[in-house]
Design a protein around this motif. Structure first.
Motif, short mmCIF file in Angstrom:
data_model
loop_
_atom_site.label_atom_id
_atom_site.label_comp_id
_atom_site.label_asym_id
_atom_site.label_seq_id
_atom_site.Cartn_x
_atom_site.Cartn_y
_atom_site.Cartn_z
N THR A 1 7.86 4.06 2.25
CA THR A 1 8.52 5.33 2.44
C THR A 1 9.79 5.14 3.27
OG1 THR A 1 8.22 7.62 3.08
CG2 THR A 1 7.25 5.98 4.52
N ILE B 1 -0.69 13.83 -6.89
CA ILE B 1 0.33 12.93 -7.42
C ILE B 1 1.71 13.51 -7.16
CG2 ILE B 1 1.27 11.94 -9.53
CD1 ILE B 1 -1.52 11.81 -10.64
N LYS C 1 4.81 11.36 5.49
CA LYS C 1 4.68 10.84 4.12
C LYS C 1 3.21 10.89 3.75
CE LYS C 1 4.49 7.89 0.58
NZ LYS C 1 4.90 8.16 -0.78
N ARG D 1 -5.19 5.78 7.08
CA ARG D 1 -5.68 5.97 5.72
C ARG D 1 -7.19 6.11 5.78
NH1 ARG D 1 -5.50 0.08 2.96
NH2 ARG D 1 -6.35 -1.08 4.69
N TRP E 1 6.89 2.61 -8.69
CA TRP E 1 6.89 4.06 -8.48
C TRP E 1 7.26 4.44 -7.05
CZ3 TRP E 1 3.17 7.79 -11.33
CH2 TRP E 1 3.32 7.60 -12.71
N LEU E 2 6.81 3.64 -6.08
CA LEU E 2 7.10 3.98 -4.69
C LEU E 2 8.61 3.95 -4.43
CD1 LEU E 2 4.21 1.99 -2.99
CD2 LEU E 2 4.47 4.46 -3.00
N HIS F 1 0.82 -1.20 0.00
CA HIS F 1 0.00 0.00 0.00
C HIS F 1 0.86 1.26 0.00
CE1 HIS F 1 -3.72 2.11 0.81
NE2 HIS F 1 -3.12 2.78 1.74
N ASN F 2 1.94 1.19 0.75
CA ASN F 2 2.74 2.39 0.93
C ASN F 2 4.18 1.98 1.22
OD1 ASN F 2 3.47 5.04 1.35
ND2 ASN F 2 2.91 5.02 3.50
N PHE G 1 -1.54 8.82 -7.17
CA PHE G 1 -0.17 8.41 -7.47
C PHE G 1 -0.14 6.95 -7.93
CE2 PHE G 1 4.02 6.78 -6.21
CZ PHE G 1 4.86 7.74 -6.75
N GLU H 1 -7.66 5.74 -1.47
CA GLU H 1 -7.23 5.80 -0.08
C GLU H 1 -6.09 6.79 0.10
OE1 GLU H 1 -6.45 1.75 0.98
OE2 GLU H 1 -8.45 1.15 0.35
N HIS I 1 4.18 -0.69 4.15
CA HIS I 1 2.84 -1.00 4.66
C HIS I 1 2.17 -1.99 3.73
CE1 HIS I 1 3.43 2.84 6.86
NE2 HIS I 1 2.75 2.21 7.78
N TYR J 1 1.46 9.01 6.88
CA TYR J 1 2.38 8.35 7.79
C TYR J 1 3.14 9.44 8.51
CZ TYR J 1 6.41 5.64 9.38
OH TYR J 1 7.39 5.07 10.13
N LEU K 1 10.00 12.69 -9.15
CA LEU K 1 9.38 14.00 -8.91
C LEU K 1 10.33 15.14 -9.28
CD1 LEU K 1 7.70 13.30 -5.44
CD2 LEU K 1 6.56 13.44 -7.64
N ARG L 1 0.60 9.40 1.31
CA ARG L 1 0.35 8.33 0.34
C ARG L 1 -0.93 8.71 -0.40
NH1 ARG L 1 -3.29 4.96 -2.14
NH2 ARG L 1 -2.31 3.03 -2.70
N ARG M 1 2.46 16.30 -5.25
CA ARG M 1 2.54 16.79 -3.86
C ARG M 1 3.50 17.94 -3.62
NH1 ARG M 1 4.27 11.64 -2.02
NH2 ARG M 1 4.18 11.19 -4.20
#
Lengths: 136, 374
Positions: free
Chosen positions: A52, B372, B334, B310, A100-101, A49-50, B340, B317, A65, B321, A123, B336, B374
Motif C-alpha cells: 500500500t 474485494i 489500508k 492480520r 493487483w496490489l 502479503h500486502n 481480493f 487473512e 509487507h 494497516y 477499482l 487488506r 471495499r
C-alpha cells in the motif's frame, strides 16, 4: 529472521538502506527495490502479503509487507517517492500478488509501476483523471 | 471431401463474452470477460470495482469507533469477524489488553460467525453447480440459529457492530451461554447430514474433483489465504501460527487438502466448521466472569505511529494497516482483504476449462465482493 537480520543482508547490497527506529521497517531507496526484492526472495519470503502507500504530502511512501511461512517471519519494507516523480519498478516478476496490489496503488495514488504487465485502474472508472487517496 | 478440409470449414472463431456483473453465479457484482473457443475458456479477465464505496477514504474522515460499523460492510457474510479484525488492529496500535471475558466472548462470536459464513459459502457453491434450493435451504436453516443468537446478543442479524476497541459493546444476555451450548449440540449432527448429502452425490463429486487445481506454490505466490490456501496443502492458520486473543488455550486441528481442487476447497470448509464448533464449545465452557464492556470514552487519540494486524477471517487473512498522526481519526487505513487476493488467481485456474467449470471454480473460491471492492 527478524527485520534486523534482513536489514543487514539488504544493506550489503544497497548501502543507502536504513532501519526506521520506531517501526523497525527497512527503508530502501526506490532504485534499490528490485535488488531488495531479489534478496528477500532468496531468503524465502515467498509471499507479498500486502502493498500500500501513504501520502505524507512531502513524499508518498510505499509499504510492502512480506511473509515467509517456512520461517514464520514477516518483514516491512518501505520506499519513499517524491510527489513530482511517482515511479518505481514493479515487483510483479517476483510475486504475482503484486499485479493487483500495484494496480490498486496506481489507481488510488497515481504511482506508476515500471514494467508492470497491465497497469490499469482496478477499482475506479478507467476514464478518471484523479487519484482519490492523494492528500494534495 | 476429406476430413481435414471439413474441419477447416466449420472451425469456430474465438470470441469474448461478458459474464456478469449481473450473473447469478458471480455472487454480487463481479464481471468476468471470458475469451471462448466454443465452450472452452481460452482466457479470462476479472473486472472488479462495481461495489467500490471508498471505505479507505471514509476511514480518514471518521473516528476510530465510528469506523466499526463500516467494517460490517466489507465481508458482509462475516461481519462479526471483520469487527474483530479491525478492533484488534486498533488495540495493537494503542497497546490495549482486553479482559479475559471479552476475549472468550470474541472467540465464541468469531467461530460462530465462521460457521455461518462457511454454511453460506458451501451451500451457495453447491447451488451454483445446479443443486437448486434444497442444500441452500438446509444451510440457511442451520445458519438461522446462529443469526438468532447474534440478534439476541447485539440486536442485529447481518451487520453486528458488536466489537469495541477494548472489549465488546455489551455483555452476553442472560441465558446466552445455555443457548450457545444448545446451538453447538444442534449443529454437530447437522454437519454430518449436510456432508452426507453432498458426498454421496455423484454429480457433485464428478463436478468438483480435479477441477480448478491450485498448487501450493502458486497459491502462496498469489497471496491466496484462508481455506483456499489450506486446500492446496499449506498448513497455515493464524489462529495457530500467530495466535491472537486466547486461541492458544484451545485444542483444535487445522484441516488441509491434498490436491487443491474445488473438492478440497469444499472439504476444508466443511471440516473447519467442526473445528470451529470445538473451539466455541471450549470457550463457552471456560467462559470467565468479569465485565467485557468498555468504560473509557469513545474518542481517543492513539500515539503517532503505525501498525499492521492480520487475523484469520472465514475467507482468509484480513489485515488492517493503520497510520496514526495522533489525532482522533486515522491518517491512513489500508484494508487488506482476503477475497481480493483470492479472486486474482481465477484467470489462471479457469484457462482450458469449460464455462460451467469456471462457475464451479469461482464458487469454490467463495469470494465476497464487498471486501474485494471495499
Amino acid at each position: 529472521m527478524s527485520n534486523g537480520e534482513a536489514f543487514g543482508l539488504i544493506k550489503l547490497k544497497i548501502p543507502d538502506t536504513s532501519l526506521e527506529e520506531k517501526t523497525r521497517a527497512i527503508v530502501v531507496p526506490r532504485e534499490g527495490i528490485l535488488e531488495a526484492a531479489r534478496c528477500l526472495t532468496g531468503q524465502g519470503f515467498d509471499s507479498l502479503h500486502n502493498l500500500t502507500a501513504v501520502d505524507n504530502k512531502d513524499n508518498v511512501t510505499l509499504v510492502y509487507h512480506f511473509y515467509s511461512m517456512k520461517k514464520r517471519a514477516g518483514i516491512v519494507l518501505k520506499t519513499q517517492l517524491l510527489p513530482d516523480d511517482l515511479t518505481v519498478e514493479s515487483v510483479e516478476r517476483f510475486w504475482r500478488s503484486a499485479d493487483w496490489l500495484e494496480r490498486e496503488v496506481y489507481d488510488l495514488f497515481g504511482v506508476k509501476f515500471l514494467n508492470h504487465p497491465n497497469l490499469k485502474r482496478i477499482l475506479n472508472p478507467e476514464e478518471w483523471t484523479i487519484h482519490p487517496l492523494r492528500k494534495t | 471431401m476429406d476430413d481435414t478440409s471439413l474441419k477447416e470449414d466449420i472451425g469456430t472463431e474465438e470470441f469474448w463474452v461478458n459474464m456478469g456483473p449481473q450473473h447469478p453465479s458471480t455472487h454480487g457484482v463481479l464481471r468476468l470477460e471470458l475469451k471462448l473457443s466454443g465452450e472452452t475458456v481460452v482466457d479470462g479477465i476479472v473486472h472488479i470495482g462495481y461495489l467500490h464505496r471508498s471505505m479507505e477514504k471514509i476511514a480518514e474522515n471518521r473516528t476510530y469507533t465510528q469506523f466499526i460499523p463500516f467494517t460490517d460492510r466489507l465481508d458482509y457474510l462475516a461481519s462479526m469477524n471483520n469487527n474483530l479484525a479491525y478492533v484488534l488492529a486498533v488495540e495493537k496500535l494503542m497497546g490495549i489488553e482486553v479482559s479475559d471475558r471479552a476475549k472468550y466472548i470474541r472467540v465464541i462470536m468469531a467461530e460462530l460467525g465462521r460457521i455461518a459464513s462457511h454454511l453460506f459459502g458451501i451451500t451457495t457453491f453447491v447451488q451454483d453447480l445446479g443443486a437448486f434450493a434444497t442444500p441452500l435451504f438446509y444451510g440457511m436453516r442451520e445458519r438461522e440459529k446462529i443469526v438468532e443468537l447474534f440478534d439476541d446478543v447485539c440486536g442485529q442479524r447481518l451487520t453486528y457492530n458488536y466489537m469495541r476497541v477494548g472489549g465488546v459493546s455489551r455483555d452476553l444476555p442472560n441465558g446466552a451461554d445455555g443457548k450457545i451450548k444448545g446451538i453447538i449440540k444442534y449443529l454437530r449432527p447437522k454437519f454430518d447430514d449436510l456432508e452426507a448429502l453432498f458426498n454421496s452425490n455423484p454429480i457433485f463429486t464428478a463436478r468438483t474433483r480435479g477441477v480448478g487445481v491450485l498448487t501450493a506454490s502458486k497459491a502462496v505466490n498469489y497471496g491466496v489465504t484462508g481455506p483456499n490456501l489450506r486446500a492446496s496443502g499449506v498448513k497455515w492458520d493464524l489462529r495457530k501460527d500467530e495466535p491472537y486473543l486466547c486461541y492458544d488455550k484451545f485444542t483444535f486441528d487445522i484441516p488441509v487438502g491434498n490436491n487443491g481442487d474445488a473438492w478440497d476447497r469444499y472439504k476444508v470448509r466443511m471440516d473447519e466448521m467442526r473445528q470451529s464448533l470445538r473451539i466455541a464449545e471450549q470457550a463457552v465452557l471456560g467462559l470467565p466472569e468479569g465485565d467485557p464492556t468498555v468504560k473509557a470514552g469513545r474518542i481517543f487519540r492513539p500515539e503517532p505511529g503505525e501498525t499492521y494486524m492480520r487475523s484469520e477471517n472465514p475467507r482468509g487473512e484480513l489485515g488492517f494497516y493503520i497510520v496514526s498522526d495522533g489525532s482522533p481519526i486515522p491518517f491512513r487505513m489500508k484494508i487488506r482483504s482476503p477475497s481480493f487476493s483470492n479472486i486474482a488467481v481465477l484467470p489462471d485456474l479457469i484457462r482450458g476449462l469449460k464455462i460451467a467449470d469456471a462457475v464451479c471454480v469461482l464458487g469454490s473460491l467463495d469470494v465476497v465482493m464487498g471486501e474485494i471492492d471495499r
